[in-house]
Design an enzyme around this catalytic site. Sequence first.
Site, short mmCIF file in Angstrom:
data_model
loop_
_atom_site.label_atom_id
_atom_site.label_comp_id
_atom_site.label_asym_id
_atom_site.label_seq_id
_atom_site.Cartn_x
_atom_site.Cartn_y
_atom_site.Cartn_z
N HIS A 140 7.25 -27.01 -1.02
CA HIS A 140 6.60 -28.13 -1.72
C HIS A 140 5.48 -27.64 -2.63
O HIS A 140 4.66 -28.42 -3.09
CB HIS A 140 6.09 -29.14 -0.69
CG HIS A 140 7.21 -29.72 0.12
ND1 HIS A 140 7.74 -30.97 -0.13
CD2 HIS A 140 7.94 -29.19 1.14
CE1 HIS A 140 8.73 -31.19 0.72
NE2 HIS A 140 8.88 -30.13 1.51
N GLU A 147 0.83 -1.21 0.00
CA GLU A 147 0.00 0.00 0.00
C GLU A 147 0.86 1.26 0.00
O GLU A 147 0.43 2.31 -0.47
CB GLU A 147 -0.92 -0.02 1.24
CG GLU A 147 -2.33 0.44 0.95
CD GLU A 147 -3.29 0.15 2.09
OE1 GLU A 147 -4.32 -0.48 1.82
OE2 GLU A 147 -3.03 0.52 3.24
N LYS A 155 -14.28 0.68 -3.73
CA LYS A 155 -15.35 1.13 -2.82
C LYS A 155 -16.38 1.91 -3.61
O LYS A 155 -17.59 1.73 -3.43
CB LYS A 155 -14.77 2.03 -1.72
CG LYS A 155 -13.87 1.33 -0.75
CD LYS A 155 -13.46 2.29 0.36
CE LYS A 155 -12.34 1.73 1.19
NZ LYS A 155 -11.74 2.72 2.08
O1 PA5 Z 1 -3.50 1.41 5.92
C1 PA5 Z 1 -4.61 1.88 5.75
O2 PA5 Z 1 -4.83 3.08 5.84
C2 PA5 Z 1 -5.80 0.98 5.44
O3 PA5 Z 1 -5.43 -0.34 5.33
C3 PA5 Z 1 -6.83 1.09 6.54
O4 PA5 Z 1 -6.27 0.72 7.76
C4 PA5 Z 1 -8.04 0.23 6.23
O5 PA5 Z 1 -8.58 0.56 4.99
C5 PA5 Z 1 -9.12 0.40 7.31
O6 PA5 Z 1 -9.49 1.72 7.42
P1 PA5 Z 1 -10.22 2.27 8.68
O7 PA5 Z 1 -9.31 2.13 9.84
O8 PA5 Z 1 -10.53 3.71 8.36
O9 PA5 Z 1 -11.48 1.46 8.88
#
Ligand code: PA5
Length: 454
Positions: free
Chosen positions: A314, A293, A428
């Site tokens: 394996h 990310e 989303k």
């Molecule tokens: O690293 C990030 O920002 C994301 O993975 C969020 O943690 C994830 O989308 C969850 O978001 P939130 O904490 O707003 O529910």
Amino acid sequence: MVHYKLTKMKLELNNATKFLAQGLIESFQSPAMLAQQALEDGTCAGNDFLGWLHLPSNISSELITEITSTAQYLRDNCDAVVIAGIGGSYLGAKAIISALDDNFSWLKSSDSPRILFAGNNISEDYLAELIGYLKGVRFGIINISKSGTTTETAITFRILKTLCEQQRGKSEARNVIVAITDAVKGAARMTAEKEGYKTFVIPDDVGGRFSVLTPVGLLPIAVAGFDIVSLINGAKDMESACATSVPFNNNPCALYAAYRNALYASGKKIEILVNYQPKLHFMSEWWKQLYGESEGKDGKGIFPASVDFSTDLHSMGQWIQDGERTIFETVISIDSPKYNLTVPSDEENLDGLNFLANKHIDEINHMAELGTQIAHIDGGVPNIRISIPRLDEYNLGQLIYFFEKACGISGLLINVNPFNQPGVEAYKKNMFALLGKPGYEPLNLIPSTEFGAS
Ligand code: PA5
């Protein structure tokens, strides 16, 4: 230069160096140090999300006490605690708890509440089966969402809150539901205020995937019965070991960031995080989110993958040994196991295993690691090796901070903002449009072709 040793953690780079053109790693030295300085000065892209950088040294004893006493309350009053959260709001806790927990804790009776994770998928069966298990169980909930509006977590929380209230009554339920969210905004905050839940704040300047050392990770880890002070101390020592003042050749975070980018520049587009302990499976999941990310944007970024060895030798072992030569490996190795177990001797020796008699299982595991390392290097796979003495809170704290800081430096080296995730929004938007959420334009779908016997 290529063998960095810290008191507790060791980073070995020799087996990556031999795959790099002469002078390449040196060319990353100054950019890595400048990136590190930019993080420190707050002058880099995404500089409004740098709160993680000095979290270990800044965490207050008041916050630790508050987390510990809330955890104790949940431990005293719940037989199970469900952690509702997704992405950065669950992977850190899941990684540390899995790494420290007994492999078979779910089969054993214990004084600790069972820790369950939910809100990280939208599976009807998962939720129905979870509810089936929780019926009649004295359970509590830790609802974790920075935005407070994430669909997966919100749906799960709605269902669990109702069940918890039905089973324990509204006033008792409110004492065993904790919200970890934004200080002021979002549905999770609004609900918590209205219902009077205990709350913890996720700092504005700490993004989800960098939040394991905030209450997001610390509360679930403490509820599971693990020592959050040692975890923080490990992270704090790594914070000092990678301080901006530490020269490149002694700075593990800068070195790891530089090496992985030198390999990337040499055509190694995939990094595989390897472990030899099943307990580290979710550490890899956490790491994949952190690096995927943070770096995968603007058409760039090493693809982070992971395998559990020797299990996956394996299955994926063939591809790694012989497939397209675009990969490198980073191995996390644990020096010593927690227990002692040796191979028994057998008079008949029908299985031919007496050559291993009285050897520790862990010695065999380490020879599997060494044998694999040699084979993979021979096969053209550069190898970075990180070893820690044992799986405990302190060493995991070191690893967490090491990967976080190296990730910040590494993202800046490829010139992306390591602290945003604009790409996560695309699915989303479509999902909300398909579900008819007010304010979303309907989607034009391409008709699908169906196959199958009639
Ligand atoms: O690293 C990030 O920002 C994301 O993975 C969020 O943690 C994830 O989308 C969850 O978001 P939130 O904490 O707003 O529910």
